[in-house]
Motif scaffolding. Sequence first.
Motif, PDB file in Angstrom:
ATOM      1  N   SER A 165       0.831  -1.211   0.000  1.00 31.70           N
ATOM      2  CA  SER A 165       0.000   0.000   0.000  1.00 31.70           C
ATOM      3  C   SER A 165       0.864   1.259   0.000  1.00 31.70           C
ATOM      4  CB  SER A 165      -0.922   0.012   1.214  1.00 31.70           C
ATOM      5  OG  SER A 165      -1.756  -1.109   1.205  1.00 31.70           O
ATOM      6  N   LEU A 166       1.932   1.255   0.806  1.00 28.93           N
ATOM      7  CA  LEU A 166       2.847   2.402   0.817  1.00 28.93           C
ATOM      8  C   LEU A 166       3.525   2.590  -0.541  1.00 28.93           C
ATOM      9  CD1 LEU A 166       4.569   2.179   4.312  1.00 28.93           C
ATOM     10  CD2 LEU A 166       3.159   4.026   3.437  1.00 28.93           C
ATOM     11  N   PHE A 167       3.904   1.482  -1.174  1.00 30.80           N
ATOM     12  CA  PHE A 167       4.532   1.562  -2.493  1.00 30.80           C
ATOM     13  C   PHE A 167       3.558   2.169  -3.505  1.00 30.80           C
ATOM     14  CE2 PHE A 167       5.797  -0.181  -6.610  1.00 30.80           C
ATOM     15  CZ  PHE A 167       7.148   0.140  -6.625  1.00 30.80           C
ATOM     16  N   PHE A 168       2.309   1.775  -3.430  1.00 27.73           N
ATOM     17  CA  PHE A 168       1.292   2.324  -4.324  1.00 27.73           C
ATOM     18  C   PHE A 168       1.115   3.822  -4.090  1.00 27.73           C
ATOM     19  CE2 PHE A 168      -3.230   3.236  -5.216  1.00 27.73           C
ATOM     20  CZ  PHE A 168      -3.242   2.944  -6.556  1.00 27.73           C
ATOM     21  N   LEU A 169       1.068   4.231  -2.827  1.00 26.88           N
ATOM     22  CA  LEU A 169       0.885   5.657  -2.516  1.00 26.88           C
ATOM     23  C   LEU A 169       2.093   6.500  -2.941  1.00 26.88           C
ATOM     24  CD1 LEU A 169      -0.864   5.430   0.968  1.00 26.88           C
ATOM     25  CD2 LEU A 169      -1.871   6.109  -1.215  1.00 26.88           C
ATOM     26  N   THR A 170       3.305   5.977  -2.717  1.00 28.40           N
ATOM     27  CA  THR A 170       4.483   6.744  -3.146  1.00 28.40           C
ATOM     28  C   THR A 170       4.557   6.813  -4.670  1.00 28.40           C
ATOM     29  OG1 THR A 170       5.876   4.782  -2.944  1.00 28.40           O
ATOM     30  CG2 THR A 170       5.841   6.305  -1.070  1.00 28.40           C
ATOM     31  N   SER A 171       4.100   5.769  -5.347  1.00 32.10           N
ATOM     32  CA  SER A 171       4.055   5.816  -6.820  1.00 32.10           C
ATOM     33  C   SER A 171       3.100   6.903  -7.298  1.00 32.10           C
ATOM     34  CB  SER A 171       3.624   4.468  -7.392  1.00 32.10           C
ATOM     35  OG  SER A 171       4.561   3.480  -7.080  1.00 32.10           O
ATOM     36  N   LEU A 172       1.949   7.006  -6.647  1.00 25.08           N
ATOM     37  CA  LEU A 172       1.006   8.067  -7.001  1.00 25.08           C
ATOM     38  C   LEU A 172       1.592   9.447  -6.708  1.00 25.08           C
ATOM     39  CD1 LEU A 172      -2.443   6.646  -5.835  1.00 25.08           C
ATOM     40  CD2 LEU A 172      -1.630   6.991  -8.155  1.00 25.08           C
ATOM     41  N   GLY A 173       2.294   9.570  -5.591  1.00 23.27           N
ATOM     42  CA  GLY A 173       2.930  10.844  -5.255  1.00 23.27           C
ATOM     43  C   GLY A 173       3.981  11.247  -6.270  1.00 23.27           C
ATOM     44  N   LEU A 174       4.800  10.297  -6.711  1.00 21.40           N
ATOM     45  CA  LEU A 174       5.819  10.600  -7.726  1.00 21.40           C
ATOM     46  C   LEU A 174       5.187  10.958  -9.064  1.00 21.40           C
ATOM     47  CD1 LEU A 174       8.490   7.893  -6.881  1.00 21.40           C
ATOM     48  CD2 LEU A 174       8.641  10.357  -6.512  1.00 21.40           C
ATOM     49  N   ALA A 175       4.081  10.307  -9.386  1.00 24.06           N
ATOM     50  CA  ALA A 175       3.379  10.658 -10.625  1.00 24.06           C
ATOM     51  C   ALA A 175       2.828  12.079 -10.545  1.00 24.06           C
ATOM     52  CB  ALA A 175       2.255   9.665 -10.886  1.00 24.06           C
ATOM     53  N   TYR A 176       2.341  12.463  -9.379  1.00 23.61           N
ATOM     54  CA  TYR A 176       1.828  13.820  -9.196  1.00 23.61           C
ATOM     55  C   TYR A 176       2.948  14.850  -9.344  1.00 23.61           C
ATOM     56  CZ  TYR A 176      -0.058  17.941  -6.885  1.00 23.61           C
ATOM     57  OH  TYR A 176      -0.449  19.210  -6.602  1.00 23.61           O
ATOM     58  N   PHE A 177       4.102  14.584  -8.709  1.00 19.78           N
ATOM     59  CA  PHE A 177       5.230  15.511  -8.834  1.00 19.78           C
ATOM     60  C   PHE A 177       5.725  15.600 -10.275  1.00 19.78           C
ATOM     61  CE2 PHE A 177       6.078  14.654  -4.173  1.00 19.78           C
ATOM     62  CZ  PHE A 177       5.655  15.915  -3.780  1.00 19.78           C
ATOM     63  N   GLY A 178       5.733  14.485 -10.971  1.00 19.97           N
ATOM     64  CA  GLY A 178       6.150  14.489 -12.373  1.00 19.97           C
ATOM     65  C   GLY A 178       5.202  15.276 -13.252  1.00 19.97           C
ATOM     66  N   LEU A 179       3.924  15.224 -12.951  1.00 21.40           N
ATOM     67  CA  LEU A 179       2.939  15.969 -13.729  1.00 21.40           C
ATOM     68  C   LEU A 179       3.063  17.467 -13.487  1.00 21.40           C
ATOM     69  CD1 LEU A 179       0.500  15.776 -15.633  1.00 21.40           C
ATOM     70  CD2 LEU A 179      -0.944  15.683 -13.627  1.00 21.40           C
ATOM     71  N   GLN A 180       3.410  17.861 -12.274  1.00 17.34           N
ATOM     72  CA  GLN A 180       3.542  19.282 -11.957  1.00 17.34           C
ATOM     73  C   GLN A 180       4.752  19.903 -12.642  1.00 17.34           C
ATOM     74  OE1 GLN A 180       1.263  21.072 -10.402  1.00 17.34           O
ATOM     75  NE2 GLN A 180       0.076  19.192 -10.365  1.00 17.34           N
ATOM     76  N   GLN A 181       5.803  19.131 -12.836  1.00 23.46           N
ATOM     77  CA  GLN A 181       7.010  19.666 -13.473  1.00 23.46           C
ATOM     78  C   GLN A 181       6.828  19.821 -14.974  1.00 23.46           C
ATOM     79  OE1 GLN A 181      10.261  17.178 -12.433  1.00 23.46           O
ATOM     80  NE2 GLN A 181      10.401  17.952 -10.344  1.00 23.46           N
TER      81      GLN A 181
END
Length: 140
Positions: A61-77
């Motif tokens: 579950s933590l791996f899934f959440l951190t993956s979503l967080g990294l995708a969000y940061f990548g989209l913002q850049q």
Amino acid sequence: METLVWVVHVIVAIALIALVLLQHGKGADMGAAFGSGSSGSLFGASGSANFLSRSTAILASLFFLTSLGLAYFGLQQHKPAASVLQRVVVPAPTQAQPATPAQVPGKDAGSKAGTSRSNKQYLSGRMPLADVVELVDTLS
């Protein structure tokens, strides 16, 4: 913040791999189905989840959440300005001008064709050797 998410993501991934490799596989109890163990099912005893399986679920579950967080940061850049169709540049159409054949200098500089041969020979790219020699002589 993004660096922290990256660090947590990598640590969780390594811990998840380690926990999965530490767990006892259900296929190892296959011999129990043929009378060598006390298991009542084909794939081993189906009791309550132990510490390793619960830890694996939490880390997944933590791996899934951190993956979503990294995708969000990548989209913002790299935020796209608009849709792909709005970014396409269509060049303005240009009108093609008809090609005019070049005049080949010959014996008579004032004549259009240059020699008595037809213009078709010169336009087709096949020039007789005598005309090539004559052209080189007139140019030099």
